[in-house]
Design an enzyme around this catalytic site. Structure first.
Site, PDB file in Angstrom:
ATOM      1  NE  ARG A   1      20.230  10.715   4.887  1.00 21.22           N
ATOM      2  CZ  ARG A   1      21.301  10.941   3.930  1.00 21.22           C
ATOM      3  NH1 ARG A   1      20.986  11.752   2.861  1.00 21.22           N
ATOM      4  NH2 ARG A   1      22.428  10.956   4.412  1.00 21.22           N
TER       5      ARG A   1
ATOM      6  CB  SER B   1       7.413 -11.887   3.220  1.00 18.95           C
ATOM      7  OG  SER B   1       7.589 -13.004   2.586  1.00 18.95           O
TER       8      SER B   1
ATOM      9  CE  LYS C   1       2.381  -9.201  13.639  1.00 19.61           C
ATOM     10  NZ  LYS C   1       1.337  -9.701  13.001  1.00 19.61           N
TER      11      LYS C   1
ATOM     12  CE  LYS D   1       0.300   2.277  15.038  1.00 13.24           C
ATOM     13  NZ  LYS D   1      -0.078   1.480  15.980  1.00 13.24           N
TER      14      LYS D   1
ATOM     15  NE  ARG E   1      -2.971   5.350  15.674  1.00 15.57           N
ATOM     16  CZ  ARG E   1      -2.173   5.485  14.555  1.00 15.57           C
ATOM     17  NH1 ARG E   1      -2.058   6.549  14.549  1.00 15.57           N
ATOM     18  NH2 ARG E   1      -2.203   4.952  13.580  1.00 15.57           N
TER      19      ARG E   1
ATOM     20  CD  GLU F   1      -8.467  -5.208  13.312  1.00 16.79           C
ATOM     21  OE1 GLU F   1      -8.836  -4.221  13.568  1.00 16.79           O
ATOM     22  OE2 GLU F   1      -7.482  -5.879  13.357  1.00 16.79           O
TER      23      GLU F   1
ATOM     24  CG  ASN G   1      -5.091  -1.688  21.547  1.00 14.66           C
ATOM     25  OD1 ASN G   1      -4.859  -2.209  20.608  1.00 14.66           O
ATOM     26  ND2 ASN G   1      -4.246  -1.454  22.497  1.00 14.66           N
TER      27      ASN G   1
ATOM     28  CG  ASN H   1      -7.730 -12.061   9.260  1.00 14.62           C
ATOM     29  OD1 ASN H   1      -7.589 -11.920  10.742  1.00 14.62           O
ATOM     30  ND2 ASN H   1      -6.736 -11.422   8.732  1.00 14.62           N
TER      31      ASN H   1
ATOM     32  CE  LYS I   1      -5.531   2.648  11.757  1.00 15.68           C
ATOM     33  NZ  LYS I   1      -4.781   1.402  11.424  1.00 15.68           N
TER      34      LYS I   1
ATOM     35  CG  HIS J   1      -2.020  -7.679  20.289  1.00 21.62           C
ATOM     36  ND1 HIS J   1      -2.169  -6.114  20.351  1.00 21.62           N
ATOM     37  CD2 HIS J   1      -2.260  -7.779  18.995  1.00 21.62           C
ATOM     38  CE1 HIS J   1      -2.139  -5.698  19.054  1.00 21.62           C
ATOM     39  NE2 HIS J   1      -1.899  -6.666  18.199  1.00 21.62           N
TER      40      HIS J   1
ATOM     41  CD  GLU K   1     -15.475  -9.659  -7.970  1.00 23.19           C
ATOM     42  OE1 GLU K   1     -14.922  -9.968  -8.883  1.00 23.19           O
ATOM     43  OE2 GLU K   1     -16.345  -8.908  -8.012  1.00 23.19           O
TER      44      GLU K   1
ATOM     45  CD  GLU L   1       0.397   4.343  19.554  1.00 25.19           C
ATOM     46  OE1 GLU L   1      -0.378   3.566  19.914  1.00 25.19           O
ATOM     47  OE2 GLU L   1       1.433   3.910  18.624  1.00 25.19           O
TER      48      GLU L   1
ATOM     49  CG  HIS M   1      -4.304  -9.304  14.006  1.00 25.83           C
ATOM     50  ND1 HIS M   1      -3.858  -8.895  15.033  1.00 25.83           N
ATOM     51  CD2 HIS M   1      -5.446  -8.269  13.551  1.00 25.83           C
ATOM     52  CE1 HIS M   1      -4.358  -7.679  15.491  1.00 25.83           C
ATOM     53  NE2 HIS M   1      -5.030  -7.192  14.626  1.00 25.83           N
TER      54      HIS M   1
ATOM     55  CG  HIS N   1      -6.476  -5.046  18.879  1.00 24.66           C
ATOM     56  ND1 HIS N   1      -7.755  -5.048  18.272  1.00 24.66           N
ATOM     57  CD2 HIS N   1      -5.662  -5.353  17.658  1.00 24.66           C
ATOM     58  CE1 HIS N   1      -7.855  -4.941  17.037  1.00 24.66           C
ATOM     59  NE2 HIS N   1      -6.445  -5.206  16.529  1.00 24.66           N
TER      60      HIS N   1
HETATM   61  N1  LIG Z   1       0.107  -1.097   9.903  1.00 25.32           N
HETATM   62  C1  LIG Z   1      -0.875  -1.188  10.659  1.00 25.32           C
HETATM   63  O1  LIG Z   1      -1.378  -0.138  11.015  1.00 25.32           O
HETATM   64  C2  LIG Z   1      -1.470  -2.561  10.642  1.00 25.32           C
HETATM   65  C3  LIG Z   1      -2.690  -2.708  11.301  1.00 25.32           C
HETATM   66  C4  LIG Z   1      -3.198  -4.137  11.194  1.00 25.32           C
HETATM   67  C5  LIG Z   1      -2.432  -5.038  10.813  1.00 25.32           C
HETATM   68  N2  LIG Z   1      -1.113  -4.822  10.126  1.00 25.32           N
HETATM   69  C6  LIG Z   1      -0.324  -5.812   9.806  1.00 25.32           C
HETATM   70  O2  LIG Z   1      -1.007  -6.336   8.662  1.00 25.32           O
HETATM   71  C7  LIG Z   1      -0.515  -7.823   8.539  1.00 25.32           C
HETATM   72  C8  LIG Z   1      -1.591  -8.910   8.220  1.00 25.32           C
HETATM   73  O3  LIG Z   1      -2.334  -8.126   6.614  1.00 25.32           O
HETATM   74  P1  LIG Z   1      -3.170  -9.260   5.964  1.00 25.32           P
HETATM   75  O4  LIG Z   1      -4.178  -9.759   6.931  1.00 25.32           O
HETATM   76  O5  LIG Z   1      -3.590  -8.486   4.908  1.00 25.32           O
HETATM   77  O6  LIG Z   1      -2.159 -10.407   5.378  1.00 25.32           O
HETATM   78  P2  LIG Z   1      -1.299 -10.735   4.227  1.00 25.32           P
HETATM   79  O7  LIG Z   1      -0.763  -9.526   3.765  1.00 25.32           O
HETATM   80  O8  LIG Z   1      -0.330 -11.741   4.600  1.00 25.32           O
HETATM   81  O9  LIG Z   1      -2.420 -11.448   3.287  1.00 25.32           O
HETATM   82  C9  LIG Z   1      -3.238 -12.568   3.693  1.00 25.32           C
HETATM   83  C10 LIG Z   1      -3.208 -13.539   2.429  1.00 25.32           C
HETATM   84  O10 LIG Z   1      -3.953 -13.181   1.345  1.00 25.32           O
HETATM   85  C11 LIG Z   1      -3.269 -13.018  -0.082  1.00 25.32           C
HETATM   86  N3  LIG Z   1      -3.782 -12.052  -0.435  1.00 25.32           N
HETATM   87  C12 LIG Z   1      -3.927 -10.680  -0.434  1.00 25.32           C
HETATM   88  N4  LIG Z   1      -4.637 -10.129  -1.280  1.00 25.32           N
HETATM   89  C13 LIG Z   1      -5.057 -11.197  -1.946  1.00 25.32           C
HETATM   90  C14 LIG Z   1      -6.202 -11.047  -2.914  1.00 25.32           C
HETATM   91  N5  LIG Z   1      -6.929  -9.916  -3.517  1.00 25.32           N
HETATM   92  N6  LIG Z   1      -6.488 -12.038  -3.605  1.00 25.32           N
HETATM   93  C15 LIG Z   1      -6.132 -13.552  -3.177  1.00 25.32           C
HETATM   94  N7  LIG Z   1      -5.124 -13.337  -2.138  1.00 25.32           N
HETATM   95  C16 LIG Z   1      -4.846 -12.326  -1.436  1.00 25.32           C
HETATM   96  C17 LIG Z   1      -1.754 -12.898   0.538  1.00 25.32           C
HETATM   97  O11 LIG Z   1      -1.013 -13.259  -0.520  1.00 25.32           O
HETATM   98  C18 LIG Z   1      -1.813 -13.460   1.825  1.00 25.32           C
HETATM   99  O12 LIG Z   1      -1.351 -14.968   1.494  1.00 25.32           O
HETATM  100  C19 LIG Z   1       0.313  -8.152   9.688  1.00 25.32           C
HETATM  101  O13 LIG Z   1       1.640  -8.097   9.759  1.00 25.32           O
HETATM  102  C20 LIG Z   1      -0.291  -7.020  10.674  1.00 25.32           C
HETATM  103  O14 LIG Z   1       0.928  -6.763  11.594  1.00 25.32           O
HETATM  104  C21 LIG Z   1      -0.689  -3.593  10.235  1.00 25.32           C
HETATM  105 ZN   LIG Z   2      -6.143  -5.272  14.509  1.00 28.21          ZN
END
Ligand SMILES: NC(=O)c1ccc[n+]([C@@H]2O[C@H](COP(=O)([O-])OP(=O)(O)OC[C@H]3O[C@@H](n4cnc5c(N)ncnc54)[C@H](O)[C@@H]3O)[C@@H](O)[C@H]2O)c1
Ligand SMILES: [Zn+2]
Length: 1596
Positions: free
Chosen positions: A142, A97, A173, A164, A282, A206, A286, A202, A268, A293, A193, A278, A305, A289
């Site tokens: 905007r 998505s 990505k 970010k 910053r 971090e 990494n 996962n 952070k 990565h 919860e 960065e 990840h 990573h």
């Molecule tokens: N902007 C940044 O600095 C930064 C840093 C690290 C990662 N990211 C990005 O973050 C994304 C990954 O994020 P993520 O790991 O949170 O994945 P995600 O948003 O896909 O969530 C993981 C799964 O858990 C489910 N979920 C989320 N919260 C829930 C809850 N409270 N209860 C039950 N289910 C829940 C979601 O529906 C999804 O299926 C990647 O796209 C990565 O690139 C961005």
């Molecule tokens: Zn990371």
């Protein structure tokens, strides 16, 4: 209807970022948040965006509350105030998505809702939502304000902070995005919860990362509170509503979790504030990573990840360690911490193996991906280098050379031998890892003791790690690290242990398993709770095979309650908390002294003072027992040794000394000392000396000194000076019973101990029988691997015998040393590698982690031995033909054969014994010798029922005393007795194999009649058939495999030997399949398309003659069982099918796909006969079919029950849409796919095409499958669907013109598919040639062009006659060149134009085949190989008597003889006579192949001690050599004629007169040509037609 008024005012904490306190942390923040947003970000519209997972849990409630609070607030503002609008939009969950499309969807939604700049967007979800919605906010109108409400752990500590935002594109990505800071970030921990466990884990990556780079104190909290932190998320306490919202109601676990999250978020925020755009600082984020990565880029479809980053962190700290910036203690701590939260530490990790499947991360590819980082310079990459826990080398990432990174990433090493110019220090002083034995013991002692103890020099290894974690799980003691982790501070718990929260997982750590087994019995009953009332000890697969029975027996006898959860005698164990009883206890101590130590260590805490008596004969490894007793003494408990092997242990509590220094591990210490010995340098070890308690400490004095080293020892140190390289002396005989672990080190030294003038340089090591049951069978392993170096070595009953060789004659194995996952094997061979010329490859380098994780670093930095990293692909057994390599090192469970008398149990049993290298036991004979009475007399005297009882007793004890490595053939009536039946059924449940041998019962009856033997076992006065009828059902329920024999055993004279040969061959295939040695399945990784042909016959018998033709170009055969019809109507359908299958397997070796297609799915089997269907499928598994097709529409329970017993069979989970209504882009197909994926090893989905477009839809469907680890077969039926058959990659069903009907509408033949592929540009034409002269009469063009034509391949094979090799150069460079055969005179000088010469061709010294291959990077490579030897090998192998150690004779010693010699060796022929007119050439051969057992002959009439079973003629047919009768002494031997004109040579004629089997030159030519063809095309050659046409042409 809302309960928001009841929500207490939450206690919140604020963290500032970019100088504003915009991060808010707490529990149950919803109401607070809504109020805060409305008051502080006043707009007219609030648009909340979330994903459907989160929406279903929280959206309704949140939206109600928002509306409620909004209207309340506006009421309070005054009458005319309108409450702000709340709208929401839900997108599908998942990384997919995070796309431009979804962004547009959200924007369209906002526009359709008439949102303006006066809108605040709420990103409610994980990182995907945060990144995507943030980007929408950044660009909508905007830029509009937005807030983050992170709901995943990752989002809370990482992605929501920093501003970010981004979306992904197919190019990568996060490629498109913006910096856009949220106005607020609400971290409401309560959302965790509902988070799935894998997502929580996962996020922990971090959290651990941040602590590791920034703050040791945070790291310590993480290390020590795993259970608590996990509980707060995964098993939250919910005693009161809104628990945790206020400080009063917050549980300790909640506070801990909050502080951990806050800490990470704070860091952070700090970095972002101080370094927003960065650079430097910053970059620290990494950590893990850079490599993580790269792994993620390959594995993103299957791994998360955080999982990739976790593996990345491990690799990056290993890198820091190898560069000398980080010590092993820190590496160990990080690894352990990651593991304890369930994060993977390598791609082999059991937790993620199931996701990763067969995927690999090739090192080249990882390096390639890492190259893309903009901040790299030249051949250096930027990586965060840790210098301690909580510290980094620089305040930014550090530049590291590619070579160093490559080394760390590579799974194997290639050791560069030292020579006079290498820069090895002449005197080395180093400390080696602490003793494992002492470390493990001291951990138990201090954890059970009272008071605080500082442990110094503790070994950091898997073993001690799991011991520590295990003790931690049992509660009681506290562990803390000091001095950068150099010191472990243990606060003992005085033996108060509790039932652990979860299983104690011990990996493959044997010592921990043994010691903890008794420790677990100490757990007291009071610690039981409803959910946790029992302690479970478990380990990995290997651990589950390691014996622990004797220890458990002793403890059970003493009153402890211990159950085996899987295999009798092995982990996992279930141990009841009853406390240890004590008093008198007996233990059989002849297997492992660790059992003794285990009981001793825990004994003081028994309820009664203990008296331990050791039984069962000789006690092994007494020094280890003495060590335990001495150490217990240091902790204040005095063990008294009474007479003999009886020990008395008083009750008491260990008193922890304030400090304990652990001495070096004496076994580890042998490696640097051995390196000194083998390379001729001096090495001093300061932490082990003559006072050591460890047996292996005597290695220097007892082994190295007599071998020629100078040894000086003090009480605490050891120094060894090696003699000059190559001058070690063999030890004729040494008993190593007191230092068994050091025998591997001694073995590699013995391999080069050749400094002896008189006679052979043999070292015999004895007293090490226990090494057969260590990490692997070490004696067998050493023999195998030493042989690969060209060293002669063999097993002794309790040791090993090694012939020392000159160093110059050694050669590292091409495929590297196999380590059997055994650290000692790896380290020993790296000692040998220090001197072996041209380098030694050691695979599985990581197995050293068990005791010396930084061995490779130390080898390089301290011992000065250089090595390269090497990325070796997993072994391909396909080309591994050498018989020797196949001898399995560890034997599996014994196999039991049952079945009626006369079906061939004994004949087949003996074949099995030969094949698996097991021992054969005939039950009747065993019975008679055990009881010294014949069965006949026994029955006569005591009657049948007494006999059956005795039979049961004996079979039971037989299997108990012969648990592995035996083939046991039972008497026919064994199933008559219910106890025997129960016993056999239990054996199957414990993963034993019981094979029921069946044969047509009428035939058996006749066979027995003809034999007319004395019937020792009369048929109870019943007919034979009646007996069979009674027993048949019993045989079935007591067996898990069924072998259908078509031929009586070879004991009788009237059996056609070729029938018996086919029987043997089929049986070998069956046997190798069920034990998993060779599963005969289609390689999924193959680059080529693969096919299976569907047999649509109603009866096989008349069809068998066509099988060789029908199978042209295919890889497997499908037996459509539903199409079979039993015309004779005798016997059951199942019996009929079993016979049909047996016939089919006799006439083809292709893997079988067993399919019963139902009417509803387009077949003929009635849809209603569920029971019949599953009994057929269950039979297919019993018959050892390579594949079984299961339709997914049957009931879940039946399917999952069935596939539990699948053994090595692969399940094809299939679904056919015969209605033709399902569409590839429908939800239905996705659902079917998911179901099929759940059951199948292979997924098969078949729809119907209405138009050609449906084939493109199918392709899109495949592309849309993000996570795909299993092969998939997707087809559209009907003429419109034919394109899908052309494009399908793996196991496409095909038909053949000779078949009675097509199995499905639209099915094509292999040839048609190839032609179609060619036309659509997917199979370009290639040109093949024969290089040589004179070649005008060559048969090769006929061979190959017949093959190409038959399979519909567009290629062409032509002659290229030339004397000058230069002329072939332009052809080789032409991209249309597909490959070539090479003949005289170019077989040697062609090599210079080729990129790689195969090992076979190198040894034979000639190339006869050129193959074009593309390597990983797509570079075109020309490979030189030799198939001449393969021609001989494959034609002779089926005719050789399996297992006989036989001799061969080669006539001629010129160029052609080398292929013959090589083939004989590969066939396992150990003595090879060679005759030649002049003896010089023979000596040449003998010196080039020193291990081949060559014996030169000066005359063919010489009497030979071992008459040859095979004669190869490698001289021109025109020679007038006489062949005397003496060479044909062997009965029915084999002659191989390498000359092919004339067809019938003198030798062939003479041999056939003598009853020998002849193989003609033309047959060899065709056979080797077929192998060329298959190597070039990757397809099975149409053998019968090639043979037919070539022979026809040859005659013309
Ligand atoms: N902007 C940044 O600095 C930064 C840093 C690290 C990662 N990211 C990005 O973050 C994304 C990954 O994020 P993520 O790991 O949170 O994945 P995600 O948003 O896909 O969530 C993981 C799964 O858990 C489910 N979920 C989320 N919260 C829930 C809850 N409270 N209860 C039950 N289910 C829940 C979601 O529906 C999804 O299926 C990647 O796209 C990565 O690139 C961005
Ligand atoms: Zn990371």
């Amino acid at each position: 209807m809302s309960n928001f008024t009841e929500q207490p005012e939450p206690f919140i904490e604020k963290v500032s970022i970019l100088h504003e306190e915009s991060i808010i942390i707490g529990f149950h923040l919803t109401e607070y948040m809504i109020r805060d947003i409305i008051l502080n970000i006043p707009v007219s519209t609030y648009a909340l965006i979330t994903d459907s997972n989160i929406a279903s849990l929280y959206l309704e409630n949140l939206s109600n509350q928002f509306k409620n609070i909004a209207s309340k607030l506006s009421l309070s503002k005054g009458n005319n105030s309108v409450p702000p609008r709340f709208i929401s939009y839900t997108i599908p969950p998942g990384e997919q998505s995070k796309s431009r499309d979804t962004k547009a969807d959200i924007e369209d939604f906002l526009l359709s809702q008439a949102c303006t700049r006066d809108t605040c967007i709420i990103a409610f979800g994980g990182g995907v939502i945060g990144d995507l919605v943030g980007f929408v906010a950044a660009t909508f109108m905007r830029g509009v304000p937005f807030v983050q409400v992170p709901t995943t752990l990752l989002a809370m500590v990482d992605s929501s902070i920093g501003g970010k935002t981004a979306v992904d594109t197919p190019h990568g990505k996060n490629l498109i995005g913006a910096f856009w800071q949220p106005k607020r970030i609400y971290i409401d921990i309560i959302y965790l919860e509902s988070l799935p466990e894998r997502q929580f884990i996962n996020g922990m990556a971090e959290v651990i990362k941040t602590a590791a780079i920034w703050k040791e104190s945070d790291f310590v909290i993480l290390e020590n509170n795993v259970a608590s932190i996990r509980d707060a998320v995964l098993n939250p306490k919910k005693d009161i509503p809104f628990q945790g919202a206020t400080l009063e109601t917050r549980t300790p676990s909640q506070s801990l979790l909050l502080s951990v999250i806050r800490s990470s978020a704070e860091f952070k925020a700090y970095v972002v504030t101080h370094d927003e755009k960065e650079s430097g600082l910053r970059g620290l984020l990494n950590f893990g990573h850079s490599i993580g990565h790269a792994i993620e880029a390959i594995m993103y479809e299957v791994l998360l990840h955080g999982e990739c980053v976790s593996i990345g962190m491990v690799k990056e700290v290993e890198l820091a360690r190898s560069l000398g910036h980080l010590n092993q203690v820190a590496v160990g701590r990080l690894v352990r911490c990651l593991e304890s939260y369930g994060l993977p530490i390598s791609l082999d990790d059991k937790n993620i193996r199931k996701f990763v499947g067969n995927r690999r991360c090739p090192v080249d590819k990882l390096m390639e991906i890492m190259k893309v980082d903009k901040k790299n310079i030249g051949d250096k990459k930027r990586i965060v280098i840790l210098s301690g826990i909580g510290k980094t080398l620089e305040q930014k990432a550090t530049f590291v050379a590619d070579s160093a990174i490559r080394k760390v990433l590579s799974p194997a090493v290639s050791i560069i031998p030292v020579n006079s110019s290498s820069n090895v220090p002449k005197h080395i002083t180093m400390t080696t890892p602490g003793s494992k034995s002492i470390s493990n013991r001291v951990l138990v002692l201090s954890a059970l003791g009272s008071g605080t103890c500082r442990l110094k020099g503790l070994l950091h290894s898997d073993d001690t790690q799991v011991m520590l974690v295990g003790l931690q799980n049992l509660g009681g003691a506290k562990f803390e690290w000091e001095d950068d982790g150099e010191t472990l501070v243990v606060t003992g718990g005085s033996g108060n242990l509790k039932v652990p929260d979860k299983e104690i997982y011990l990996g493959n750590a044997g010592t921990a398993a043994r010691f903890l087994t008794t420790v677990c019995t100490l757990v007291s009953a009071e610690t039981k709770t409803e959910t946790r009332n029992i302690t479970i000890l478990t380990g990995n697969a290997r651990m589950k095979q390691r014996p622990i029975g004797h220890l458990v027996d002793a403890l059970r006898e003493n009153g402890s309650k211990i159950n085996y959860l899987e295999n009798e005698g092995c982990l996992p164990l279930e141990i009841a908390p009853l406390g240890l009883h004590g008093g008198a206890i007996n233990l059989s101590a002849s297997i492992s002294s660790q059992y003794v130590s285990s009981i001793l260590l825990s004994a003081p805490y028994a309820k009664e003072p203990m008296t331990l008596s050791l039984t069962g004969g000789q006690v092994i490894s007494q020094p280890y027992i003495d060590m335990t007793i001495a150490m217990m003494n240091s902790f204040g408990i005095k063990v008294e040794r009474l007479d003999g092997d009886v020990y008395r242990i008083p009750k008491g509590c260990y008193k922890n000394p304030s400090e304990y220094i652990i001495e070096a591990d004496a076994s580890s210490a042998t490696y640097p000392l051995a390196i000194a010995a083998i390379t001729g340098i001096k090495c001093t070890l300061p932490n082990i000396g003559s006072a050591s308690l460890q047996g292996d400490a005597a290695f220097a004095v007892k082994v190295l000194q007599p071998m020629g080293c100078t040894v000086t020892q003090t009480v605490t140190s050891t120094t060894v000076q090696g003699p000059p390289i190559g001058s070690l002396r063999p030890l004729p005989e040494i008993d190593m019973e007191t230092m068994t672990d050091a025998f591997l080190t001694a073995s590699v030294l013995a391999a080069v101990a050749s400094n002896q003038n008189d006679g052979e340089c043999i070292t015999r090591i004895t007293g090490v029988a226990n090494q057969r049951v260590k990490e692997c069978n070490r004696i067998a392993a050493m023999v195998n691997e030493l042989n690969k170096f060209g060293v002669t070595a063999s097993e002794l009953p309790d040791g090993i015998q090694i012939h020392g060789a000159k160093i110059q004659s050694l050669k590292g194995p091409e495929k590297g040393v196999k380590c059997y996952d055994d650290h000692r094997v790896a380290m020993s061979f790296s000692v040998l590698g220090c001197v072996v010329p041209n380098g030694t490859i050691i695979r599985e380098k990581k197995c050293v982690e068990k005791t010396w994780p930084n061995w490779w670093d130390d080898l390089e930095s301290k011992l000065g031995i250089q090595f390269d990293g090497l990325d070796i692909e997993p072994e391909h057994d396909l080309h591994d033909l050498s018989v020797k390599d196949k001898t399995k090192t560890s034997k599996g469970k014994s196999l039991v054969f049952i079945g009626m008398r006369g079906v061939g149990k004994s004949s087949l049993g003996k074949v099995a014994a030969n094949l698996l290298n097991y021992q054969f036991v005939d039950f009747d004979i065993y019975f008679e010798t055990t009881l010294s009475i014949s069965i006949h007399d026994f029955v006569e005297k005591q009657g049948w029922s007494a006999f059956r009882e005795k039979e049961f007793e004996i079979i039971k004890s037989l299997l108990q005393s012969h648990p592995s490595g035996y083939i046991i053939s039972c008497g026919g009536g064994v199933v008559e007795n219910p106890s025997s039946r129960d016993f056999l059924k239990a054996y199957i449940r414990e993963k034993g194999i019981v094979i029921h041998v069946v044969r047509d019962i009428k035939e058996v009856e006749n066979y027995l009649k003809n034999l007319n033997r004395d019937t020792a076992r009369p048929a109870y006065g019943e007919t034979f058939i009646d007996v069979w009828k009674r027993r048949e059902g019993w045989y079935k329920e007591c067996s898990n495999y069924e072998y259908v024999s078509l031929t009586a055993g070879n004991g009788t004279d009237d059996i056609d030997p070729s029938n018996w040969y086919r029987e043997e061959k089929d049986f070998s295939r069956f046997l190798k399949f069920i034990v998993g040695h060779e599963t005969n399945q289609v390689n999924y990784e193959r680059k080529n398309k693969t096919f299976f042909v569907s047999l649509t016959y109603s009866d096989m018998s008349p069809a068998l003659q066509h099988i060789p033709t029908i199978t042209h170009g295919v890889d497997a055969i499908e037996l459509r069982v539903d199409l079979l019809s039993n015309n004779l109507q005798t016997g059951s359908f199942v019996d009929y099918v079993s016979n049909q299958l047996a016939l089919l397997k006799r006439s083809s070796t292709f893997p079988i796909i067993f399919t019963v297609r139902t009417q509803g799915q387009g077949g003929k089997f009635p849809d209603t006969q569920e029971k019949e269907m599953f009994s057929l499928l269950a039979q297919a598994l019993k018959w050892g079919c390579e594949y079984v097709d299961i339709e997914i529409c049957w009931s879940h329970d039946l399917i999952s029950n069935l596939i539990k017993n699948k053994g090595h069979t692969k399940i094809i989970a299939s679904w056919h849409d015969v209605t033709g209504t399902a569409k590839w882009d429908s939800e239905e197909i996705r659902r079917r796919y998911k179901t099929a994926e759940e059951y199948g090893d292979i997924i098969k989905i078949v729809c119907r095409a209405e138009s050609v477009i449906d084939n493109f839809k199918l392709q899109e469907f495949i592309l849309s499958l993000k996570t795909r680890t299993k092969p998939i077969i997707t087809i559209n039926m009907g003429a419109e669907g034919q394109l899908s058959r052309v494009l399908n990659e793996f196991l496409t069903p095909v038909t053949h013109p000779l078949l009675p009907s097509k199995a499905a509408p639209g099915q094509l033949s292999v040839s048609e598919i190839h032609q179609a592929l060619h036309l659509i540009g997917q199979l370009p034409k290639k040109n093949f040639y024969l290089f040589g002269t004179p070649i005008s009469h060559s048969m090769s063009p006929v061979i190959h062009n017949t093959g190409f034509e038959t399979l519909g391949l567009p290629h062409y094979y032509d002659l290229f006659e030339t004397e000058n090799i230069e002329n072939v150069k332009p052809i080789l460079q032409d991209l249309q060149f597909g490959g070539a055969s090479v003949t005289i005179p170019h077989k040697i000088n062609i090599m210079k134009y080729l990129d790689h010469i195969s090992e076979h061709a190198k040894l034979i010294g000639a190339v006869n085949t050129i193959i074009v291959e593309n390597d990983l990077n797509g570079n075109r490579k020309l490979i030189g190989d030799n198939t001449d030897w393969l021609g001989i090998f494959h034609l002779v192998k089926p005719l050789l008597r399996i297992g006989s150690s036989s001799s061969g004779l080669i006539i001629g010693a010129g160029g052609t003889s080398r292929a013959g010699l090589y083939a004989l060796h590969q066939l396992g022929i150990s003595t090879i006579y060679i005759y030649n007119r002049t003896s010089e050439k023979i000596s040449d051969l003998a010196s080039q192949f020193p291990t081949y057992g060559i014996i030169p002959l000066t005359s063919l009439s010489q009497t030979l001690t071992q008459p040859p079973q095979i004669i190869i003629s490698a001289i021109p047919a025109t020679s007038n050599l006489e062949f005397p009768d003496e060479i044909f002494q062997f009965n029915r031997g084999i002659i191989v004629e390498m000359a092919y004109k004339p067809r019938r040579t003198n030798l062939l004629k003479k041999g056939e007169e003598k009853g020998w089997i002849g193989i003609e030159g033309i047959q060899l030519l065709i056979e080797q040509g077929i192998h060329q063809f298959e190597r070039w095309t990757g397809k099975n050659a149409p053998r019968n037609i090639i043979e037919e046409i070539t022979l026809k042409k040859y005659k013309e």
